[in-house]
Design an enzyme around this catalytic site. Structure first.
Site, PDB file in Angstrom:
ATOM      1  N   HIS A 293       0.845  -1.193   0.000  1.00  0.00           N
ATOM      2  CA  HIS A 293       0.000   0.000   0.000  1.00  0.00           C
ATOM      3  C   HIS A 293       0.881   1.244   0.000  1.00  0.00           C
ATOM      4  O   HIS A 293       1.875   1.312   0.732  1.00  0.00           O
ATOM      5  CB  HIS A 293      -0.878   0.041   1.258  1.00  0.00           C
ATOM      6  CG  HIS A 293      -1.999  -0.939   1.247  1.00  0.00           C
ATOM      7  ND1 HIS A 293      -2.350  -1.683   2.360  1.00  0.00           N
ATOM      8  CD2 HIS A 293      -2.870  -1.311   0.264  1.00  0.00           C
ATOM      9  CE1 HIS A 293      -3.383  -2.463   2.064  1.00  0.00           C
ATOM     10  NE2 HIS A 293      -3.714  -2.244   0.803  1.00  0.00           N
ATOM     11  N   PHE A 472       3.927   0.459   4.500  1.00  0.00           N
ATOM     12  CA  PHE A 472       4.674  -0.635   5.125  1.00  0.00           C
ATOM     13  C   PHE A 472       3.837  -1.907   5.265  1.00  0.00           C
ATOM     14  O   PHE A 472       3.828  -2.546   6.307  1.00  0.00           O
ATOM     15  CB  PHE A 472       5.243  -0.200   6.485  1.00  0.00           C
ATOM     16  CG  PHE A 472       5.714   1.223   6.490  1.00  0.00           C
ATOM     17  CD1 PHE A 472       6.648   1.661   5.550  1.00  0.00           C
ATOM     18  CD2 PHE A 472       5.216   2.146   7.386  1.00  0.00           C
ATOM     19  CE1 PHE A 472       7.077   2.990   5.525  1.00  0.00           C
ATOM     20  CE2 PHE A 472       5.620   3.474   7.376  1.00  0.00           C
ATOM     21  CZ  PHE A 472       6.560   3.889   6.435  1.00  0.00           C
ATOM     22  N   HIS A 473       3.172  -2.283   4.167  1.00  0.00           N
ATOM     23  CA  HIS A 473       2.349  -3.488   4.142  1.00  0.00           C
ATOM     24  C   HIS A 473       2.794  -4.442   3.027  1.00  0.00           C
ATOM     25  O   HIS A 473       1.968  -4.905   2.239  1.00  0.00           O
ATOM     26  CB  HIS A 473       0.878  -3.130   3.919  1.00  0.00           C
ATOM     27  CG  HIS A 473       0.270  -2.291   4.991  1.00  0.00           C
ATOM     28  ND1 HIS A 473      -0.901  -1.563   4.798  1.00  0.00           N
ATOM     29  CD2 HIS A 473       0.639  -2.067   6.272  1.00  0.00           C
ATOM     30  CE1 HIS A 473      -1.204  -0.919   5.914  1.00  0.00           C
ATOM     31  NE2 HIS A 473      -0.286  -1.215   6.823  1.00  0.00           N
ATOM     32  N   PRO A 474       4.083  -4.767   2.909  1.00  0.00           N
ATOM     33  CA  PRO A 474       4.503  -5.663   1.812  1.00  0.00           C
ATOM     34  C   PRO A 474       3.964  -7.081   2.011  1.00  0.00           C
ATOM     35  O   PRO A 474       4.016  -7.626   3.118  1.00  0.00           O
ATOM     36  CB  PRO A 474       6.032  -5.627   1.896  1.00  0.00           C
ATOM     37  CG  PRO A 474       6.314  -5.314   3.334  1.00  0.00           C
ATOM     38  CD  PRO A 474       5.225  -4.375   3.752  1.00  0.00           C
TER      39      PRO A 474
END
Length: 542
Positions: A293, A472-474
């Site tokens: 995201h 920070f949603h890998p």
């Protein structure tokens, strides 16, 4: 190091759950290997302390992506936890399951057993809901707290604006109707961060059959033929091996899990040979299908006091600190993301397509590279922010060297799909519409540049490219699916084509969930634990 039944690589959001669940059976000898060190640090336990841990290399991998064309050649900073608890020890605390349709889409991709009705119970298994009075309900060990009483009164303007726009309201993003605006719940227990380590791992460490090794960097998975039999790791300058009688489980996260697979000979054959790594399995999908995201924030000066007024002056910081020490309450007991929601920014959207954030603080004047959450602006201000929920763009993560200490190349390939750009425009227009409501006009003293109100669609996209950043949603780099040509693990989370090797972390997501990814990662680990324990029963019975 000896032999264990299960070796878990990583003590993050998923690894801590697995350690607890697998070691609950005294017959299982479980080893957890963590590359980082202790999480017993003040700035980890203090909820708003992630403004410090955000850049702390002692507990943070501090990854950087390759320069991104979509971001005008900029790199994106990706903090990931290198510490007990992993990223659950350094994240912004928001606990959000996502939308039921997120998981139904997993099922639609052929992942039997992963639809919403299949996974809902695994969320509930972890959760201990804590109401605004501080009363904890029944359930699991992970505290999901309603902290609405501590949230800044500025929130009334956000909800008044949403009401003007006729947006639905939800009183629980983790309830049956998550669409709409509302207050975010966070992972705190009595005003202190409640990470996956706090909830699951630390209580389990009293068991004699569970062993945790810190500062243990796993270099590779060991194979006999195509069966995983153990791992090799480095600790305090020495190299050790540990044997796995039953399974090796990779829970190192969406960046480090594909990296470790490639270092172990599992990945695109040409890439592995380029770095002198013997190929165990030519698997093109390892490292692919990366999703994340990205968001942008719009800054406004306010006509009434915000958190800036409380936390900018030294006396305000001291007062907030004293209140926290005495009562575990006040602004230091919260995350910065207080309100927001899942809304439809386009009339043709079949489900919410953007996530909103309303933050009663700004840090636009903080020096470059400084810790922004500890450096609010010297004037009253607030932020409206959005992220597209379901980006279609896909990237890759690949090793750059056979040296396990060298970071991989991260190429998110942001905004490479037209639909993602359309969502950026729609999101910008949505924030513009919200800022023009009567409720927001009364709160806004002035918009800080760049001014969204005068932007064309092209301006919105250009501005987004110049200022957007990762949330920070890998996920997705070892994606789950029935077809080994396009996925890394099957719906049982076993690596296609290999034996005794499983992946259990956010890298298995077949597609990104609509919101924050910590909660669904914990759910994945709960479901995986049931699968692993059932496998043991079946094999023992046979």
């Amino acid at each position: 190091m000896g032999e264990f039944d299960y070796i878990i690589v990583g003590s993050g959001s998923a690894g801590c759950v697995l350690a607890d669940r697998l070691s609950a059976d005294a017959r299982n000898r479980v080893l957890v290997l963590e590359a980082g060190g202790t999480d017993r640090r003040f700035w980890i336990k203090l909820p708003i302390g992630y403004g410090r841990t955000f850049f702390d290399e002692r507990i943070n991998w501090k990854f950087e992506t390759e320069p991104e064309q979509a971001m005008k050649g900029r790199s994106s900073y990706w903090p990931r936890g290198r510490v007990i608890g992993g990223s659950s020890s350094i994240n912004a605390l928001v606990y959000c399951r996502g939308l039921p349709s997120d998981f139904d889409s997993w099922l639609d991709k052929g992942n039997v057993g992963w639809g919403w009705t299949d996974v809902e119970s695994y969320f509930r298994r972890s959760e201990c809901r804590v109401d605004a009075e501080g009363k904890a309900g029944p359930g699991g060990p992970l505290h999901v707290s309603d902290v609405s009483r501590e949230m800044h009164p500025l929130k009334r303007h956000f909800f008044a604006a949403a009401q003007e726009m006729k947006l639905p309201y939800t009183d629980d993003f983790n309830g049956p109707t998550p669409e709409g605006v509302g207050l975010y719940q966070i992972n705190t227990r009595k005003g202190v961060r409640c990470s996956s380590a706090d909830a699951f791992l630390r209580p389990a460490l009293d068991r004699a059959n569970l062993r945790l090794e810190t500062h243990a960097l796993v270099r590779r998975v060991l194979f006999e033929g195509r069966r995983a039999v153990g791992v090799e790791f480095e600790q305090n300058g020495q190299v050790f091996t540990a044997q796995a009688a039953r399974e090796v489980i990779l829970s190192a996260g969406a960046v480090n899990t594909p990296k470790l697979l490639q270092l172990s000979g599992v990945g695109p054959a040409a890439l592995l040979r380029k770095h002198g790594i013997d190929v165990v399995l030519d698997q093109q999908a390892v490292g692919g299908q990366l999703q994340d995201h990205i968001a942008v924030s719009y800054f406004y000066k306010a006509t009434e006091p915000t958190l800036n007024d409380a936390l900018y002056p030294l006396r305000g910081k001291l007062a907030a600190g004293l209140r926290y020490v005495l009562s575990r309450k006040g602004p230091l007991s919260l995350g910065v993301n207080q309100c927001g929601g899942f809304v439809r920014s386009r009339s043709d959207a079949t489900q919410p397509n953007i996530q909103l954030y309303f933050n009663p603080i700004t840090y636009s004047t903080a020096p470059e590279g400084k810790r922004p959450l500890m450096n609010p602006d010297p004037f009253s201000g607030f932020i409206l922010s959005f992220q597209p929920c379901q980006p279609l763009s896909r990237g890759r993560i690949d090793i750059c060297s056979a040296d396990p200490k060298v970071p991989p190349a991260i190429r998110p390939n942001y905004l490479s799909e037209e639909q993602d750009i359309a969502d950026v425009i729609a999101g910008g227009r949505f924030i513009q519409k919200m800022a023009r409501t009567q409720a927001m006009r009364g709160l806004i003293k002035e918009a800080m540049p760049p001014c969204l109100d005068i932007m064309t669609d092209e301006d919105i996209v250009e501005d987004f490219r110049e200022r957007c950043g990762s949330v920070f949603h890998p996920v997705g780099t070892c994606g789950m699916g029935p077809d080994p040509r396009h996925s890394v693990v099957d719906p049982m989370l076993r690596v296609h084509g290999l034996d005794a090797l499983r992946v259990v972390d956010a890298s298995i997501f077949p597609s990104i969930t609509s919101g924050n990814t910590n909660a669904p990662t914990i759910m994945v680990a709960q479901k995986a634990a049931d699968m692993i324990l059932a496998d043991r029963l079946n094999k023992d019975a046979a």
